[in-house]
Design an enzyme around this catalytic site. Structure first.
Site, PDB file in Angstrom:
ATOM      1  CG  ASP A   1       5.915   3.563   0.459  1.00  0.00           C
ATOM      2  OD1 ASP A   1       4.644   3.447   0.225  1.00  0.00           O
ATOM      3  OD2 ASP A   1       6.197   4.210   1.406  1.00  0.00           O
TER       4      ASP A   1
ATOM      5  CE1 TYR B   1      -2.339   3.494   2.680  1.00  0.00           C
ATOM      6  CE2 TYR B   1      -3.578   2.778   0.772  1.00  0.00           C
ATOM      7  CZ  TYR B   1      -3.519   3.263   1.813  1.00  0.00           C
ATOM      8  OH  TYR B   1      -4.326   4.581   1.922  1.00  0.00           O
TER       9      TYR B   1
ATOM     10  CE  LYS C   1       2.304   4.562   8.094  1.00  0.00           C
ATOM     11  NZ  LYS C   1       1.045   4.528   8.756  1.00  0.00           N
TER      12      LYS C   1
END
Ligand code: KE4
Length: 436
Positions: A247, A151, A275
């Protein structure tokens, strides 16, 4: 411990009047752990401190979601809070360059090996969306190849489903993504170098701008790269002038201080972050080789922008978080705790004859209700998600807050102790027994 959710239930009803599905991000709605199709009430969180969160009914939980990764230094970390408060006194946003952004950028390039230059954005989605545009702008090519189960946020190019065959072009994964956009994305199984080589050849190597993947996927559950897989992708991209994008929005500062590129010694051309680097504030980043990054406006022709990019509060939180991680190097202790978590959960499952595969890497943990090891998204989907849902609720009722989806990872923080892990394993023993 029965966890009463009366106040959460009241809030849940009200939330769904004003917010689609009652949440600002779908996974929070607990659809992934619905009981036999019956929606469940997600606890509304009132506060958090260290390794624990407390809901508005006063129930407290050991937290393994950690806001989906950011909270590696624990909730309400005083060092990060103080940095934000201090920045707050000087104003919240200027829309102009600040010295702190330069300090933050320099710190990121020092800590993350592939970073020669970096640009800040406000989320992981912005980071991956911008990295893909840069790869396309720099190569003049249109296709991107991603891995099923990875994702990369909700930009159109990544919200696709695999086409029927390995090398066929993707189809929209959600309404709203035009087929014309989806067809420029090819989706292949993770951990399968041959499938990737086949997809590159199928598209025409000179038409592929980028290969993007989570080097250590956490969005299909936690799955580890096979020996040689990442290095094989690096060689394939070198051979065809394809931009390799790691990623690391989730794995960055989680599997080691320098992320997966440091841990596995494979350098992508671009890396995306989020994050942890915001310390709980909305911060993303993308960066890599200078010759690529210098193609970004205003230095180069590839446009990318953001009103709140490099926001003073986010930058202050990020500098505080990364400086603290550099100072204390928590990774050996986090890894030891994660291995203990993995072993204890596996033992609890084995004691109850439950098909279960626990795993960990760095400060990330995961598990599948599966008799076989999970190496890709097909394996993950074949695991028993109904059993996961039942286990989730048994654990929640015992004060253990796991990710409310079988396709997520868990996160430890510097606030988690052996006692937290032992309490979790004891709750798992009881939960597995209750499921028998
Ligand atoms: P955000 O736009 O949510 O900041 O980042 C998107 C993103 C990009 N890349 C990776 C590897 C990610 O894990 C994410 C976001 N992760 C999810 C958790 N699986 C965020 C939780 C949510 O969507 O609410």
């Amino acid at each position: 411990m029965g966890s009463r959710l009366d106040q959460s239930r009241r809030c849940w009803t009200r939330a769904q009047q004003f917010i689609p599905g009652g949440v600002n991000s779908p996974v929070r709605a607990f659809k992934g752990v619905a009981h036999d199709g019956i929606d469940v009430v997600p606890p509304f969180i009132a506060s958090a401190s260290g390794a624990e969160v407390r809901d508005i009914d006063g129930n407290s939980y050991i937290d393994y979601v950690g806001s989906w990764g950011p909270m590696i230094l624990g909730h309400a970390n005083p060092i990060i809070s103080a940095a934000i408060s201090s920045a707050l006194e000087r104003g919240t946003s200027f829309g102009a360059p600040t010295e702190a952004e330069v300090e933050f950028a320099e710190l990121l390039t020092q800590l993350v090996p592939p970073l020669e230059m970096v640009r800040l954005v406000n989320s992981g989605t912005e980071a991956t969306m911008s990295a893909l545009r840069l790869a396309r702008g720099a190569t003049g090519r249109d296709y991107v190849i991603k891995c099923e189960g990875c994702y990369h946020g909700h930009a159109d190019s990544f919200l696709v489903s695999a086409g029927s065959g390995v090398a066929t072009f993707a189809i929209p994964g959600t309404p709203g993504v035009p087929s014309a956009v989806a067809e420029l994305t090819i989706s292949v199984p993770y951990n399968d170098l041959e499938a990737m080589e086949h997809a590159v050849a199928g598209a025409g190597a000179d038409k592929v701008a980028a290969i993007i993947l989570e080097p250590v996927p956490g969005n299909m559950g936690l799955v580890l790269p096979k020996e040689g897989y990442l290095a094989g992708l690096r060689s394939l991209c070198d051979k065809h002038g394809i931009v390799l994008i790691f990623d690391e929005v989730m794995s960055g500062f989680r599997v080691s201080l320098g992320g997966a590129s440091e841990r596995f010694g494979v350098m992508p051309d671009l890396v995306t972050l989020g994050k942890v680097i915001g310390g709980g504030m909305p911060v993303g980043a993308f960066g890599g080789k200078s010759d690529l990054m210098q193609q970004l406006a205003p230095a180069g022709p590839v446009y990318q922008a953001g009103t709140l990019s490099g926001n003073p509060l986010g930058v202050a939180a990020g500098i505080a978080a990364l400086t603290e991680l550099k100072r204390i190097d928590p990774y050996p202790a986090l890894e030891e705790l994660a291995i203990r978590w993995q072993g204890g959960m596996q033992q609890a499952a084995d004691d109850n004859s439950v098909d279960f595969q626990a795993s960990s890497l760095g400060s990330m943990v995961g598990f599948f209700f599966s008799a076989k090891a999970v190496e890709n998204y097909a394996d993950a989907k074949a695991a028993d998600s109904a059993r996961f849902a039942a286990f989730f609720h048994e654990m929640l009722s015992r004060g253990i807050y796991l990710a409310p989806s079988a396709f997520e990872a868990g996160f430890l923080s510097t606030s988690h102790t052996m006692q937290h892990v032992d309490r979790t394993i004891a709750a798992a023993q009881e939960s597995f027994a209750a499921l028998a």
